[in-house]
Design an enzyme around this catalytic site. Structure first.
Site, PDB file in Angstrom:
ATOM      1  N   ASP A  12       1.038  -1.203   0.423  1.00 52.55           N
ATOM      2  CA  ASP A  12      -0.035   0.138  -0.265  1.00 52.55           C
ATOM      3  C   ASP A  12       1.187   1.487  -0.138  1.00 52.55           C
ATOM      4  OD1 ASP A  12      -2.560   1.907   0.799  1.00 52.55           O
ATOM      5  OD2 ASP A  12      -1.659   1.580   2.728  1.00 52.55           O
ATOM      6  N   ASP A  14       0.166   5.178   1.213  1.00 53.17           N
ATOM      7  CA  ASP A  14      -0.611   5.964   2.010  1.00 53.17           C
ATOM      8  C   ASP A  14      -0.734   5.258   3.419  1.00 53.17           C
ATOM      9  OD1 ASP A  14      -0.927   8.225   0.324  1.00 53.17           O
ATOM     10  OD2 ASP A  14      -3.016   7.208  -0.038  1.00 53.17           O
TER      11      ASP A  14
END
Length: 251
Positions: A12, A14
């Site tokens: 991922d 963020d």
């Protein structure tokens, strides 16, 4: 962490590679705080972010958050291109898409202030490259490429599966595992030879549902036990903890 048998790591963005999760939180806070205050509703909180929004595709997070306050809105038309005027017009509509554009405008302003990747995350990317382990970004955000450019990391990833790709290809978002499975597919690596690295509960759930070799939770505020309960095999506070110790390898 032992990477034996691992051919790819799906990360991922963020909150895992860059601290943009904080900017997303700020943007959601500004948008929903004003929206709820205008309607005399219970104030928005960071707890709402982790419970209803974090890690989900933008529209799904908005629908979930509105439902928690007893609200429903029409979806509204989607923006078809990067026309700023079209985005501004949509932001004026009282729709799910309109609220999303309001939030995105605030986020872009915050992103213009600059962003630096977590040093431990960059060190982990370096370690993966040195070990010949493939990697890709899997993000619900439609701003993933802009964030990577701002952080000076765009050239580190040949494969990016983000909110734009998911929308274009009709791929269900997290907590479904489909975006992560798509990332593995584009890398040409079986899911059971991939590691998923996530900080959001919905992302950990996606990894746990996809038949991946391991799911690593990164605790940036969700809580260690919460991430373990969501399906993480291990939880760290910094990706530098995942770099194998060469002295252990010699042993």
């Amino acid at each position: 962490m032992d990477h034996d048998g691992i051919e790819a790591v799906l990360l991922d963005l963020d909150g895992v590679i860059t601290p943009t999760a904080e900017k997303h939180m700020q943007a959601w806070n500004r948008m929903f705080t004003g929206y709820f205050a205008e309607r005399g509703l219970e104030p928005y909180s960071d707890e709402d972010y982790f419970r209803y929004i974090d890690g989900k595709p933008r529209a799904e997070g908005i629908v979930s958050m509105l439902a928690a306050r007893g609200l429903t809105l029409p979806m509204g038309e989607e923006k078809k291109d990067d026309d700023d005027n079209a985005a501004a017009d949509l932001a004026l509509t009282d729709t799910v898409t309109g609220l999303g554009e309001r939030k995105n405008a605030v986020f872009r302003q915050l992103l213009d202030e600059g962003i630096e990747a977590y040093p431990g995350s960059v060190a982990y990317l370096d370690a993966l490259d040195a070990a010949g382990i493939a990697k890709c970004v899997v993000s619900s955000s439609k701003n993933a490429v802009a964030v990577l450019i701002a952080a000076g990391l765009r050239d580190r990833f040949e494969v990016i599966v983000d909110g734009e790709v998911a929308a274009a290809e009709g791929i269900p978002g997290k907590p479904r595992p489909d975006t992560y499975l798509r990332g593995a597919e584009l890398l040409g690596v079986p899911a059971d030879r991939c590691v998923v690295v996530e900080d959001a509960v919905s992302g950990v759930q996606a990894g746990a549902a996809g038949g991946f070799a391991r799911v690593v939770g990164v605790d940036r505020g969700a809580g260690k036990q919460v991430l373990l309960d969501a399906g993480a095999d291990v939880v760290v506070v910094d990706l530098v903890e995942l770099i194998p110790d060469p002295t252990e390898a010699r042993a």
